[in-house]
Design a protein around this motif. Structure first.
Motif, PDB file in Angstrom:
ATOM      1  N   ALA A  85       0.780  -1.183  -0.074  1.00 11.45           N
ATOM      2  CA  ALA A  85      -0.092  -0.061  -0.069  1.00 11.45           C
ATOM      3  C   ALA A  85       0.797   1.235  -0.142  1.00 11.45           C
ATOM      4  O   ALA A  85       1.960   1.289   0.381  1.00 11.45           O
ATOM      5  N   ILE A  86       0.407   2.328  -0.516  1.00  9.60           N
ATOM      6  CA  ILE A  86       0.911   3.548  -0.626  1.00  9.60           C
ATOM      7  C   ILE A  86       0.356   4.419   0.466  1.00  9.60           C
ATOM      8  O   ILE A  86      -0.827   4.719   0.453  1.00  9.60           O
ATOM      9  N   TYR A  87       1.290   4.824   1.343  1.00 13.44           N
ATOM     10  CA  TYR A  87       0.942   5.956   2.222  1.00 13.44           C
ATOM     11  C   TYR A  87       0.726   7.186   1.524  1.00 13.44           C
ATOM     12  O   TYR A  87       1.397   7.829   0.851  1.00 13.44           O
ATOM     13  N   ILE A  88      -0.621   7.688   2.096  1.00 10.04           N
ATOM     14  CA  ILE A  88      -0.819   9.121   1.434  1.00 10.04           C
ATOM     15  C   ILE A  88      -0.503  10.173   2.603  1.00 10.04           C
ATOM     16  O   ILE A  88       0.191  11.095   2.312  1.00 10.04           O
ATOM     17  N   ALA A  89      -1.266  10.087   3.621  1.00 15.72           N
ATOM     18  CA  ALA A  89      -1.428  11.115   4.604  1.00 15.72           C
ATOM     19  C   ALA A  89      -1.742  10.636   6.169  1.00 15.72           C
ATOM     20  O   ALA A  89      -2.409   9.560   6.014  1.00 15.72           O
ATOM     21  N   LEU A  90      -1.605  11.288   7.002  1.00 12.75           N
ATOM     22  CA  LEU A  90      -2.071  10.750   8.411  1.00 12.75           C
ATOM     23  C   LEU A  90      -3.704  10.873   8.393  1.00 12.75           C
ATOM     24  O   LEU A  90      -4.264   9.855   8.907  1.00 12.75           O
ATOM     25  N   SER A  91      -4.202  11.910   7.772  1.00 14.80           N
ATOM     26  CA  SER A  91      -5.680  12.094   7.854  1.00 14.80           C
ATOM     27  C   SER A  91      -6.228  12.544   6.531  1.00 14.80           C
ATOM     28  O   SER A  91      -5.337  13.176   5.989  1.00 14.80           O
ATOM     29  N   LEU A  92      -7.439  12.449   6.227  1.00 18.64           N
ATOM     30  CA  LEU A  92      -8.238  12.905   5.327  1.00 18.64           C
ATOM     31  C   LEU A  92      -7.853  14.536   5.352  1.00 18.64           C
ATOM     32  O   LEU A  92      -7.863  15.277   4.544  1.00 18.64           O
ATOM     33  N   GLY A  93      -8.070  15.063   6.652  1.00 19.08           N
ATOM     34  CA  GLY A  93      -8.076  16.465   6.670  1.00 19.08           C
ATOM     35  C   GLY A  93      -6.607  17.174   6.098  1.00 19.08           C
ATOM     36  O   GLY A  93      -6.750  18.083   5.683  1.00 19.08           O
ATOM     37  N   ASP A  94      -5.535  16.263   6.659  1.00 25.07           N
ATOM     38  CA  ASP A  94      -4.267  16.752   5.983  1.00 25.07           C
ATOM     39  C   ASP A  94      -4.278  16.942   4.731  1.00 25.07           C
ATOM     40  O   ASP A  94      -3.706  17.811   4.196  1.00 25.07           O
ATOM     41  N   LEU A  95      -4.773  15.652   4.039  1.00 24.83           N
ATOM     42  CA  LEU A  95      -4.460  15.743   2.676  1.00 24.83           C
ATOM     43  C   LEU A  95      -5.479  16.552   1.874  1.00 24.83           C
ATOM     44  O   LEU A  95      -4.925  17.597   1.105  1.00 24.83           O
ATOM     45  N   LEU A  96      -6.647  16.991   2.378  1.00 26.41           N
ATOM     46  CA  LEU A  96      -7.759  17.732   1.760  1.00 26.41           C
ATOM     47  C   LEU A  96      -7.473  19.176   2.217  1.00 26.41           C
ATOM     48  O   LEU A  96      -8.084  19.886   1.204  1.00 26.41           O
ATOM     49  N   THR A  97      -7.105  19.594   3.478  1.00 27.50           N
ATOM     50  CA  THR A  97      -6.985  21.105   3.607  1.00 27.50           C
ATOM     51  C   THR A  97      -5.560  21.555   3.792  1.00 27.50           C
ATOM     52  O   THR A  97      -5.456  22.708   3.895  1.00 27.50           O
ATOM     53  N   ARG A  98      -4.706  20.604   3.584  1.00 27.68           N
ATOM     54  CA  ARG A  98      -3.118  21.025   3.529  1.00 27.68           C
ATOM     55  C   ARG A  98      -2.381  20.528   2.384  1.00 27.68           C
ATOM     56  O   ARG A  98      -1.203  20.789   2.336  1.00 27.68           O
ATOM     57  N   ASN A  99      -2.895  19.693   1.403  1.00 28.80           N
ATOM     58  CA  ASN A  99      -2.264  19.116   0.451  1.00 28.80           C
ATOM     59  C   ASN A  99      -1.155  18.060   0.847  1.00 28.80           C
ATOM     60  O   ASN A  99      -0.236  17.686   0.192  1.00 28.80           O
ATOM     61  N   VAL A 100      -1.157  17.468   2.071  1.00 29.06           N
ATOM     62  CA  VAL A 100      -0.372  16.609   2.514  1.00 29.06           C
ATOM     63  C   VAL A 100      -0.598  15.253   1.882  1.00 29.06           C
ATOM     64  O   VAL A 100      -1.578  14.740   1.989  1.00 29.06           O
ATOM     65  N   GLY A 101       0.526  15.048   1.183  1.00 27.45           N
ATOM     66  CA  GLY A 101       0.421  13.661   0.465  1.00 27.45           C
ATOM     67  C   GLY A 101      -0.049  13.329  -0.765  1.00 27.45           C
ATOM     68  O   GLY A 101      -0.344  12.372  -1.467  1.00 27.45           O
ATOM     69  N   ILE A 102      -0.491  14.707  -1.450  1.00 31.89           N
ATOM     70  CA  ILE A 102      -1.124  14.833  -2.708  1.00 31.89           C
ATOM     71  C   ILE A 102      -0.314  14.145  -3.745  1.00 31.89           C
ATOM     72  O   ILE A 102      -0.677  13.683  -4.744  1.00 31.89           O
ATOM     73  N   GLU A 103       1.032  14.301  -3.706  1.00 32.82           N
ATOM     74  CA  GLU A 103       1.835  13.720  -4.452  1.00 32.82           C
ATOM     75  C   GLU A 103       1.902  12.096  -4.621  1.00 32.82           C
ATOM     76  O   GLU A 103       2.185  11.380  -5.753  1.00 32.82           O
ATOM     77  N   ASN A 104       1.358  11.452  -3.747  1.00 31.57           N
ATOM     78  CA  ASN A 104       1.212  10.095  -3.654  1.00 31.57           C
ATOM     79  C   ASN A 104      -0.145   9.513  -3.824  1.00 31.57           C
ATOM     80  O   ASN A 104      -0.232   8.178  -3.943  1.00 31.57           O
ATOM     81  N   LEU A 105      -1.194  10.451  -4.585  1.00 26.85           N
ATOM     82  CA  LEU A 105      -2.256   9.776  -5.004  1.00 26.85           C
ATOM     83  C   LEU A 105      -2.420   9.138  -6.288  1.00 26.85           C
ATOM     84  O   LEU A 105      -3.127   8.275  -6.399  1.00 26.85           O
ATOM     85  N   GLN A 106      -1.259   9.326  -7.190  1.00 24.75           N
ATOM     86  CA  GLN A 106      -1.272   8.641  -8.327  1.00 24.75           C
ATOM     87  C   GLN A 106      -1.095   7.320  -8.347  1.00 24.75           C
ATOM     88  O   GLN A 106      -1.283   6.576  -9.186  1.00 24.75           O
ATOM     89  N   GLY A 107      -0.573   6.628  -7.156  1.00 22.41           N
ATOM     90  CA  GLY A 107      -0.539   5.515  -6.926  1.00 22.41           C
ATOM     91  C   GLY A 107       0.832   4.684  -7.729  1.00 22.41           C
ATOM     92  O   GLY A 107       1.663   4.987  -8.049  1.00 22.41           O
TER      93      GLY A 107
END
Length: 149
Positions: free
Chosen positions: A127-149
Motif C-alpha cells: 500500500a502507498i501511504y498518503i497522509a495521516l488523515s483526510l483533513g491533512d490531505l484535503l485541507t493542507r495538500n499533505v500527501g497529494i503527490e502520492n495519490l497517483q499510486g
C-alpha cells in the motif's frame, strides 16, 4: 465547518450524495476494528459518494483524478466483501480513486493513516501511504503527490 468547506485549491467536490445517517455511522463504529477517524465521519455527515476532483502533478505535468469517499454503509459492505480484516487487519475501506485502487484507513509501513492499494492486491506492505488523515490531505495538500499510486 466541514473539511469539505475548507478544501485547498487542488481539490473540489464535483458530486455528493445523501449524508450517512447517525444510525449507519453508529453501526460503522461498532463494526470497525479501529477507531473511525473523525475527519472521515465529518465528511460522511455532510454527504456520501463524495467525488473529489484532485489536481495532481507528476513528471509529465499536471492532470486531474478523482477520489470518492464512501458512506458508512458502503464502507462496511466493502470492508466485509473484500475480507479486509483477513488481509489488512485493523483497517477499514473508506473510498476509492475511481481507478482500481481503494482508500484505506489503517496501520501500514508509515503507521496509522490513509493508504491507497489495489482491489486485487489488498496487502498493506504494498500500500502507498498518503497522509495521516483526510483533513491533512484535503485541507493542507499533505500527501497529494502520492495519490497517483
Amino acid at each position: 465547518m466541514s473539511i469539505l468547506d475548507n478544501l485547498t485549491s487542488k481539490f473540489r467536490v464535483d458530486a455528493i450524495g445523501e449524508p450517512s445517517t447517525e444510525e449507519s455511522i453508529a453501526q460503522l463504529k461498532l463494526f470497525s476494528p479501529i477507531e473511525v477517524p473523525n475527519d472521515y465521519i465529518d465528511i460522511i455527515r455532510k454527504g456520501t459518494d463524495v467525488e473529489i476532483n484532485a489536481q495532481v502533478e507528476d513528471e509529465e505535468g499536471e492532470y486531474e483524478m478523482y477520489l470518492r469517499i464512501w458512506g458508512a454503509n458502503v464502507s462496511i459492505e466493502n470492508s466485509e466483501g473484500y475480507n479486509l480484516e483477513k488481509y489488512i487487519p485493523s483497517s477499514i475501506i473508506i473510498g476509492d480513486n475511481e481507478g482500481g485502487m481503494v482508500i484505506i484507513y489503517g496501520t501500514g509501513k508509515e503507521g496509522l493513516g490513509i493508504y491507497l492499494t489495489g482491489y486485487g492486491d489488498l496487502d498493506i506492505s504494498d500500500a502507498i501511504y498518503i497522509a495521516l488523515s483526510l483533513g491533512d490531505l484535503l485541507t493542507r495538500n499533505v500527501g497529494i503527490e502520492n495519490l497517483q499510486g
